[in-house]
Design a protein around this motif. Structure first.
Motif, mmCIF file in Angstrom:
data_model
loop_
_atom_site.group_PDB
_atom_site.id
_atom_site.type_symbol
_atom_site.label_atom_id
_atom_site.label_comp_id
_atom_site.label_asym_id
_atom_site.label_seq_id
_atom_site.Cartn_x
_atom_site.Cartn_y
_atom_site.Cartn_z
ATOM 1 N N UNK A 108 0.855 -1.183 0.000
ATOM 2 C CA UNK A 108 0.000 0.000 0.000
ATOM 3 C C UNK A 108 0.895 1.239 0.000
ATOM 4 N N UNK A 109 0.722 2.073 -1.010
ATOM 5 C CA UNK A 109 1.530 3.282 -1.137
ATOM 6 C C UNK A 109 0.629 4.506 -1.200
ATOM 7 N N UNK A 110 0.968 5.499 -0.368
ATOM 8 C CA UNK A 110 0.164 6.724 -0.322
ATOM 9 C C UNK A 110 1.084 7.928 -0.223
ATOM 10 N N UNK A 111 0.733 9.039 -0.883
ATOM 11 C CA UNK A 111 1.594 10.230 -0.838
ATOM 12 C C UNK A 111 1.589 10.891 0.530
ATOM 13 N N UNK A 112 2.739 11.466 0.880
ATOM 14 C CA UNK A 112 2.870 12.298 2.076
ATOM 15 C C UNK A 112 2.546 13.720 1.637
ATOM 16 N N UNK A 113 1.456 14.276 2.117
ATOM 17 C CA UNK A 113 1.005 15.582 1.630
ATOM 18 C C UNK A 113 1.184 16.655 2.701
ATOM 19 N N UNK A 114 1.481 17.877 2.234
ATOM 20 C CA UNK A 114 1.584 19.040 3.115
ATOM 21 C C UNK A 114 0.841 20.205 2.465
ATOM 22 N N UNK A 115 0.347 21.157 3.266
ATOM 23 C CA UNK A 115 -0.480 22.250 2.723
ATOM 24 C C UNK A 115 0.226 23.099 1.669
ATOM 25 N N UNK A 116 1.542 23.238 1.773
ATOM 26 C CA UNK A 116 2.257 24.154 0.874
ATOM 27 C C UNK A 116 2.577 23.551 -0.495
ATOM 28 N N UNK A 117 2.320 22.268 -0.672
ATOM 29 C CA UNK A 117 2.564 21.641 -1.970
ATOM 30 C C UNK A 117 1.246 21.113 -2.515
ATOM 31 N N UNK A 118 0.815 21.663 -3.645
ATOM 32 C CA UNK A 118 -0.445 21.278 -4.264
ATOM 33 C C UNK A 118 -0.185 20.266 -5.373
ATOM 34 N N UNK A 119 -1.060 19.273 -5.526
ATOM 35 C CA UNK A 119 -0.870 18.287 -6.587
ATOM 36 C C UNK A 119 -0.830 18.938 -7.966
ATOM 37 N N UNK A 120 -0.065 18.342 -8.849
ATOM 38 C CA UNK A 120 0.004 18.839 -10.225
ATOM 39 C C UNK A 120 -1.367 18.736 -10.882
ATOM 40 N N UNK A 121 -2.098 17.675 -10.573
ATOM 41 C CA UNK A 121 -3.466 17.529 -11.083
ATOM 42 C C UNK A 121 -4.368 18.363 -10.177
ATOM 43 N N UNK A 122 -4.841 19.479 -10.684
ATOM 44 C CA UNK A 122 -5.472 20.506 -9.850
ATOM 45 C C UNK A 122 -6.748 20.050 -9.164
ATOM 46 N N UNK A 123 -7.455 19.048 -9.716
ATOM 47 C CA UNK A 123 -8.708 18.635 -9.090
ATOM 48 C C UNK A 123 -8.522 17.572 -8.014
ATOM 49 N N UNK A 124 -7.281 17.080 -7.799
ATOM 50 C CA UNK A 124 -7.046 16.126 -6.719
ATOM 51 C C UNK A 124 -7.088 16.846 -5.374
ATOM 52 N N UNK A 125 -8.063 16.481 -4.553
ATOM 53 C CA UNK A 125 -8.236 17.115 -3.248
ATOM 54 C C UNK A 125 -7.796 16.215 -2.092
ATOM 55 N N UNK A 126 -7.772 14.899 -2.324
ATOM 56 C CA UNK A 126 -7.394 13.935 -1.292
ATOM 57 C C UNK A 126 -6.338 12.976 -1.843
ATOM 58 N N UNK A 127 -5.522 12.395 -0.962
ATOM 59 C CA UNK A 127 -4.513 11.435 -1.423
ATOM 60 C C UNK A 127 -5.136 10.213 -2.093
ATOM 61 N N UNK A 128 -4.416 9.643 -3.035
ATOM 62 C CA UNK A 128 -4.813 8.403 -3.707
ATOM 63 C C UNK A 128 -3.837 7.317 -3.252
ATOM 64 N N UNK A 129 -4.388 6.213 -2.762
ATOM 65 C CA UNK A 129 -3.554 5.108 -2.278
ATOM 66 C C UNK A 129 -3.464 4.023 -3.338
ATOM 67 N N UNK A 288 8.262 11.521 -1.404
ATOM 68 C CA UNK A 288 7.140 11.871 -0.535
ATOM 69 C C UNK A 288 6.030 10.844 -0.683
ATOM 70 N N UNK A 289 6.375 9.578 -0.490
ATOM 71 C CA UNK A 289 5.379 8.517 -0.566
ATOM 72 C C UNK A 289 5.711 7.402 0.423
ATOM 73 N N UNK A 290 4.715 7.017 1.218
ATOM 74 C CA UNK A 290 4.886 5.899 2.134
ATOM 75 C C UNK A 290 4.650 4.591 1.391
ATOM 76 N N UNK A 291 5.258 3.530 1.882
ATOM 77 C CA UNK A 291 5.090 2.219 1.264
ATOM 78 C C UNK A 291 5.169 1.154 2.346
ATOM 79 N N UNK A 292 4.137 0.316 2.432
ATOM 80 C CA UNK A 292 4.153 -0.765 3.428
ATOM 81 C C UNK A 292 3.611 -2.038 2.791
ATOM 82 N N UNK A 293 4.367 -3.115 2.959
ATOM 83 C CA UNK A 293 3.951 -4.436 2.500
ATOM 84 C C UNK A 293 3.231 -5.131 3.649
ATOM 85 N N UNK A 294 2.006 -5.556 3.396
ATOM 86 C CA UNK A 294 1.197 -6.212 4.433
ATOM 87 C C UNK A 294 0.881 -7.629 3.970
ATOM 88 N N UNK A 295 1.282 -8.626 4.766
ATOM 89 C CA UNK A 295 1.017 -10.016 4.409
ATOM 90 C C UNK A 295 -0.378 -10.401 4.878
#
Length: 404
Positions: A108-129, A288-295
């Motif tokens: 499972x990989x999800x972006x680490x987001x902070x208020x000062x960096x906006x996604x390049x895709x302007x309509x993305x409002x929440x992280x995508x895992x 800026x992305x977390x990654x965890x392998x879950x068995x």
């Protein structure tokens, strides 16, 4: 400040190049001063993998299964150039692929987001895992270089004596052949992991393959996902008001770009590898992305989703200053320590994982950042620092949080 005590070790998998340098800096500055670290150490650096005939990778994965929590540094998957550079005995397979095969889980990989960096895709409002299948496909493939004209066949010899055979191609000259596989068991584990994660996080789940072209291989993924959903998760999804749907990978890409985010996108092994890099870059940086392998049994391996930052390593070897982003590697450590604390009933260790991540956010929110992030930050006065100074700034804020 009294160090936090641990009871069960975490499995520590060291790696290669610039990330190996950062690994030591993170341990020395952000972990060891605060935690009485218990770890079972494995050196997965390419020279040691070659020296041990890659047995060290197998041993580390088995240790992860034994102890339940592992943290891994980025490693080199060698190609022909690396064979020459490191004088290898063999072009070893991806260590991540080996570990994932033994643990048989989902990444499972999800972006680490902070208020000062906006996604390049302007309509993305929440992280995508991204939920990436962690077994088989190209990462466990076998390959042949055909040196002459001839016929390539795919043959399966069943234990019952039944044989299946299909012709791959009639070669009229040299070429290449690749054989991939997967198992119903692993695909089913992948499906369960994805549905459970969606229920736990209350997010919609999308799944995408290319079963219009791969009418047996990819189609089997779709069939198993639908069977598992209908039998065990449909009612839970409906109660939570979340959705599962399947679509083709090309349609999924278009839908993702038009979406607002906030869902889980399940992908086969290679698709997940590529799409997680695309998403992390679109949200800010590969670092800026977390990654965890879950068995399926609830064993966890935390790692950075990016590579070994070779270009910065060569500069480091020349004595040049680098501004390499350590965030993903720090979050691998914080995630592993927090999970260890959760599994062992040590709230102080869980709190430390939270505090370490919060200190990272404190640092970035004050505009202190590595080179890759400075030009992306908005609304703050960004200041570029080198890796050592960035980690030192995090430590300063970590100490404040731990004393509060």
């Amino acid at each position: 400040m009294k160090k936090i005590q641990m009871t069960t070790p975490i499995v520590e998998m060291d790696g290669d190049e610039m990330t190996r340098i950062l690994w030591k800096m993170i341990k020395d500055e952000l972990i060891l001063p605060f935690v009485d670290l218990k770890s079972e150490y494995y050196d997965l650096g390419l020279p040691n993998r070659d020296k041990t005939n890659d047995q060290v990778t197998i041993d580390s994965a088995r240790a992860a299964v034994k102890y339940g929590v592992a943290v891994k540094c980025a490693t080199i998957t060698p190609n022909a150039q690396r064979m020459d550079e490191y004088h290898l005995h063999k072009m070893w397979k991806s260590p991540n692929g080996t570990i994932r095969s033994i643990m048989d889980g989902t990444v499972f990989r999800a972006p680490i987001t902070i208020p000062s960096i906006h996604p390049i895709v302007k309509n993305w409002e929440k992280p995508i895992t991204i939920a990436r299948h962690a077994y088989g496909d190209v990462y466990k493939s076998v390959e042949i270089r055909a040196e002459e004209a001839g016929t390539a066949k795919l043959v399966f010899e069943g234990k019952s004596g039944k044989t299946q055979e299909v012709k791959i191609h009639d070669f009229d000259g040299p070429g290449v052949i690749q054989g991939m596989h997967n198992t119903d068991k692993s695909i089913r584990s992948f499906a369960h992991s994805c549905f459970k994660f969606a229920v736990d996080t209350k997010q919609d789940l999308w799944f995408a393959t290319k079963d219009t072209i791969s009418k047996t291989y990819d189609a089997r993924f779709r069939q198993i996902f639908q069977e598992v959903y209908d039998k065990e998760y449909k009612e839970q999804f409906e109660q939570l008001g979340i959705t599962y749907f399947y679509t083709l990978i090309d349609d999924a890409v278009a839908r993702v770009m038009r979406s607002k985010g906030g869902f889980i996108w399940a992908c086969k092994n290679y698709d997940g590898d590529v799409m997680s890099d695309m998403l992390s870059t679109a949200f800010g940086s590969l670092a800026m992305m977390t990654s965890v392998l879950v068995s399926p049994e609830g064993k966890y391996e935390y790692e950075a989703a990016h590579g070994t930052v070779t270009r910065h390593y060569y500069r480091y070897l020349k004595g040049e200053e680098t501004s390499t982003n350590p965030m993903a590697t720090i979050f691998a450590w914080s995630g592993a320590l927090r999970k260890r604390g959760e599994m062992d009933g040590i709230p102080e260790l869980q709190h430390f994982g939270d505090a370490l991540e919060a200190a990272c956010f404190d640092t970035l929110n004050e505009g202190i950042a590595t080179k890759d992030l400075v030009h992306l930050m908005e609304g703050v006065e960004a200041k570029q620092v080198n890796s050592a100074d960035f980690i030192a700034a995090i430590r300063e804020r970590l100490e404040k949080r731990l004393k509060a």
